[in-house]
Design an enzyme around this catalytic site. Structure first.
Site: not given
Ligand code: 9D3
Length: 257
Positions: A94, A121, A159, A174
């Site tokens: 994230p 996490e 793709r 696209d």
């Molecule tokens: C406040 C802590 N959170 C961070 C936003 C903890 C957390 C939540 C969800 C940590 C990891 C996740 C799981 N998400 C992913 O591994 C992830 C992800 C996403 O949630 N949104 C967009 N792209 C991605 S890439 C990996």
């Protein structure tokens, strides 16, 4: 059939079964044709303890679990050995760089990608540092893990490898490449539930059809994604069409979407 795929992707995950969809449809065909190779590795196979542990408590305390570093390093070593190197290493996160069509194009030319799927996490920071992994996010929403993000990255990237999608013209056309959303599409019959196909599409006038489509693409982009319209490269004719659309939108009607 080429002796070596144009793109090899190694995915490391605690849910290898989640990647079954990549064997279907377009990407399945590309793999059978030898254009693409997707290898999925089970992170648990690279643990060394009795319980095949992939996560542990965070140093410093706090909620949730953290994925252990060593299994990722061991998996990367095995992949490097089999593939003869590591290519571009990606860690789904994230906190990562936003995934875009531009980045998909870039990755499609890399030849080899290694995608490490994060979970819980997060992943011990030393994985990204030690494997020089680029962290990539697919957007500003919260998923339960990195697997779907990895599949999105593989799908959008593969793709773009020449030959993977049968119709090269549709890949080039696209909407995110042209910078506008797509125009509305219709197929038979000419009337459904009292809704008619726009007359111009039945006219056989190819120039008028092309103009209508371009105009409706501009209208949709204006209504739904004005941010894209700002960045789109509009030529003289497009600007004239935009003026027409702006006039029509001001005059209301407001119909449709
Ligand atoms: C406040 C802590 N959170 C961070 C936003 C903890 C957390 C939540 C969800 C940590 C990891 C996740 C799981 N998400 C992913 O591994 C992830 C992800 C996403 O949630 N949104 C967009 N792209 C991605 S890439 C990996």
């Amino acid at each position: 059939m080429p002796d070596r795929p144009k793109l090899r992707v190694d995915v490391v995950t605690i849910f290898p079964e989640a990647f079954a969809p990549l064997q279907l449809s377009v990407l399945g065909r590309a793999q059978r044709a030898g254009l693409l190779l997707v290898r999925v590795w089970n992170l648990r196979d690279f643990t060394t303890d009795r319980h095949r542990t992939t996560d542990d408590y965070p140093y410093g305390g706090g909620p949730g679990m953290v994925m252990k570093a060593e299994p990722f390093f061991a998996a990367a070593r095995a992949i490097a050995q089999e593939a003869g190197g590591l290519g571009r290493v990606i860690l789904t996160s994230p906190q990562g760089r936003p995934f875009t069509q531009r980045l998909a194009y870039e990755l499609s030319r890399a030849g080899h990608l290694v995608i490490l799927c994060g979970h819980y996490e997060g992943v011990d920071e030393r994985v990204a540092v030690g494997l020089r992994a680029e962290e990539i996010s697919i957007g500003d929403y919260v998923l339960t893990g990195g697997e779907l993000a990895a599949m999105v990255i593989v799908d959008a990237t593969a793709r773009l490898v020449p030959g993977v999608v049968g119709d090269e013209a549709s890949v080039r056309e696209d909407s995110f490449t042209r910078g506008l959303l797509d125009y509305p599409h219709y197929t038979r019959p000419a009337e459904v539930e009292g809704l008619r196909v726009p007359e111009v599409l039945l006219s056989g006038n190819h120039q008028a059809i092309a103009r209508w489509r371009r105009k409706e693409a501009i209208r949709r982009t204006l209504r739904r994604r004005p941010d894209l319209l700002q960045a789109a490269q509009l030529d003289e004719e497009d600007r004239a069409l935009l003026e027409e659309v702006l006039r029509e939108e001001r005059e209301g009607g407001g119909g449709g979407v």
